[in-house]
Design a protein around this motif. Structure first.
Motif, PDB file in Angstrom:
ATOM      1  N   GLU A  15       0.836  -1.200   0.000  1.00  0.00           N
ATOM      2  CA  GLU A  15       0.000   0.000   0.000  1.00  0.00           C
ATOM      3  C   GLU A  15       0.871   1.250   0.000  1.00  0.00           C
ATOM      4  N   MET A  16       1.920   1.242   0.811  1.00  0.00           N
ATOM      5  CA  MET A  16       2.806   2.399   0.857  1.00  0.00           C
ATOM      6  C   MET A  16       3.469   2.618  -0.491  1.00  0.00           C
ATOM      7  N   ALA A  17       3.892   1.521  -1.140  1.00  0.00           N
ATOM      8  CA  ALA A  17       4.531   1.652  -2.443  1.00  0.00           C
ATOM      9  C   ALA A  17       3.544   2.181  -3.474  1.00  0.00           C
ATOM     10  N   GLU A  18       2.295   1.680  -3.421  1.00  0.00           N
ATOM     11  CA  GLU A  18       1.300   2.086  -4.414  1.00  0.00           C
ATOM     12  C   GLU A  18       0.924   3.557  -4.276  1.00  0.00           C
ATOM     13  N   THR A  19       0.933   4.077  -3.060  1.00  0.00           N
ATOM     14  CA  THR A  19       0.590   5.477  -2.876  1.00  0.00           C
ATOM     15  C   THR A  19       1.747   6.405  -3.241  1.00  0.00           C
ATOM     16  N   GLY A  20       2.880   5.843  -3.616  1.00  0.00           N
ATOM     17  CA  GLY A  20       3.999   6.654  -4.065  1.00  0.00           C
ATOM     18  C   GLY A  20       4.948   7.079  -2.965  1.00  0.00           C
ATOM     19  N   VAL A  59       7.102   5.340  -1.038  1.00  0.00           N
ATOM     20  CA  VAL A  59       8.452   4.776  -1.211  1.00  0.00           C
ATOM     21  C   VAL A  59       9.148   5.413  -2.400  1.00  0.00           C
ATOM     22  N   ASP A  60       8.395   5.732  -3.430  1.00  0.00           N
ATOM     23  CA  ASP A  60       8.991   6.340  -4.615  1.00  0.00           C
ATOM     24  C   ASP A  60       9.414   7.780  -4.391  1.00  0.00           C
ATOM     25  N   GLU A  61       9.041   8.362  -3.248  1.00  0.00           N
ATOM     26  CA  GLU A  61       9.516   9.702  -2.900  1.00  0.00           C
ATOM     27  C   GLU A  61      10.978   9.705  -2.471  1.00  0.00           C
ATOM     28  N   ASP A  63       9.354  -6.479  -1.098  1.00  0.00           N
ATOM     29  CA  ASP A  63       8.276  -5.756  -1.769  1.00  0.00           C
ATOM     30  C   ASP A  63       8.765  -4.575  -2.594  1.00  0.00           C
ATOM     31  N   THR A  64       9.877  -3.961  -2.196  1.00  0.00           N
ATOM     32  CA  THR A  64      10.256  -2.676  -2.789  1.00  0.00           C
ATOM     33  C   THR A  64      11.607  -2.671  -3.484  1.00  0.00           C
ATOM     34  N   ARG A 113      14.601   2.610   0.536  1.00  0.00           N
ATOM     35  CA  ARG A 113      13.230   2.251   0.163  1.00  0.00           C
ATOM     36  C   ARG A 113      12.686   1.202   1.127  1.00  0.00           C
ATOM     37  N   MET A 114      13.488   0.197   1.425  1.00  0.00           N
ATOM     38  CA  MET A 114      13.095  -0.833   2.395  1.00  0.00           C
ATOM     39  C   MET A 114      12.766  -0.199   3.740  1.00  0.00           C
ATOM     40  N   ASN A 115      13.679   0.619   4.251  1.00  0.00           N
ATOM     41  CA  ASN A 115      13.482   1.220   5.570  1.00  0.00           C
ATOM     42  C   ASN A 115      12.277   2.149   5.602  1.00  0.00           C
TER      43      ASN A 115
END
Length: 312
Positions: free
Chosen positions: A35-40, A42-44, A237-238, A298-300
């Motif tokens: 969910e965190m990855a999908e909301t962007g 992690v990509d921040e 996941d990331t 990204r993992m952290n």
């Protein structure tokens, strides 16, 4: 002359210590990390802003705990936390007759105060040149500008995120002389805070590629198994990181928390003992592989954000 560094401050793996175990890649994703990855979120995590902080930290000729350059670096870090909106304070650290300091930054969660847990993200800010004195060249790009810049990058990513639980970020001094900053911090914790701590993520040497494939070591203890599990799932996941796990903690600030029965995990580049540039003038930006550091960040970020919980 420098105070001799005790064994607790050296990451050279001693003979007879069990080797880390490689975890198989999980077949099931973690819904919270996904969910965190999908909301962007992690990509921040940005290589550009991370590199900018790395460059600023390594511009100091040394970050030896007892040097004026360390004081300058610490105040730069404090200013950056404050500019992001964190409540920031200096924490004095005595090492014998000498003084250094930690920088502590807090961001409260939105849940009722009596329901809020406390999540830590930490790194040591100091560097050392073992062959020289306080003012010897010690850029400490990997050890540990890489981890310190990582704390600031996670601080940036989470600054505007409203979460249920409290976030505390700490940059420790005196690590290279024997984990003094983290030991002072843990010893001074109020029981109300100590009882709320559910995750401590420590970053130390996250920027070198020492293995054929990018990898990370998650080093903790039985008390921190749930943190290891969360980080391992977030890595799968990331990122494409190979994940190694050890329950034999040593030689970094997670040990100070584990010794107090608090759930801490070190996140560190795989096979860190193969990095022969640490504690020398050769530990420069040229030796880093930013892709390794960004994967670990990204993992952290995913694991920390999941533990903090959305306030929505």
């Amino acid at each position: 002359m420098d105070t001799p560094k005790p064994p607790s401050g050296c990451r050279r793996r001693q003979g007879g210590r069990p080797q880390p175990v490689l975890l198989p890649r999980s077949q099931a994703g973690s819904p919270r990390a996904d969910e965190m990855a999908e909301t962007g979120l992690v990509d921040e995590v940005s290589a550009d802003t991370y590199l900018e902080v790395l460059e600023a930290l390594t511009e100091h000729p040394t970050r030896h705990s007892f040097s004026s350059a360390y004081q300058d670096a610490a105040q730069m870090v404090a200013g950056r936390f404050a500019a992001l909106g964190y409540a920031t304070r200096n924490e004095p650290v005595a090492v014998g007759a000498r003084q250094t300091l930690n920088i502590v930054a807090d961001k409260p969660g939105a849940a009722p105060e009596d329901e809020r847990r406390l999540v830590y993200v930490v790194a040591h800010l100091d560097s050392i040149n073992e062959a020289g004195g306080v003012n010897a060249a010690a850029p400490g790009a990997d050890d540990n500008a890489s981890g310190a810049a990582g704390v600031l990058e996670i601080a940036r990513v989470l600054a505007a995120v409203v979460t249920q639980h409290d976030l505390r970020l700490v940059m420790f001094g005196g690590e290279e002389q024997g984990l003094h900053g983290s030991r002072v911090h843990v010893a001074a914790l109020a029981e109300a805070d100590r009882s709320r701590i559910t995750m401590v993520v420590n970053m130390d040497m996250i920027g070198r590629l020492n293995t054929p494939a990018p990898s990370v070591l998650l080093e903790g203890a039985p008390v921190s198994q749930h943190v290891i599990d969360a980080l391992a799932q977030a890595a799968h996941d990331t990122s494409d990181l190979e994940v190694f796990v050890s329950l034999e903690p040593f030689a970094s600030d997670h040990v100070s928390f584990i010794d107090a029965d608090l759930p801490a995990v070190l996140t560190i580049e795989g096979q860190d003992q193969l990095n022969t540039d640490e504690h020398t003038p050769r530990d420069t930006l040229a030796g880093l592989d930013l892709s390794v550091a960004i994967s670990i960040l990204r993992m952290n970020t995913a694991a920390v954000a999941a533990m903090l919980g959305s306030a929505a």
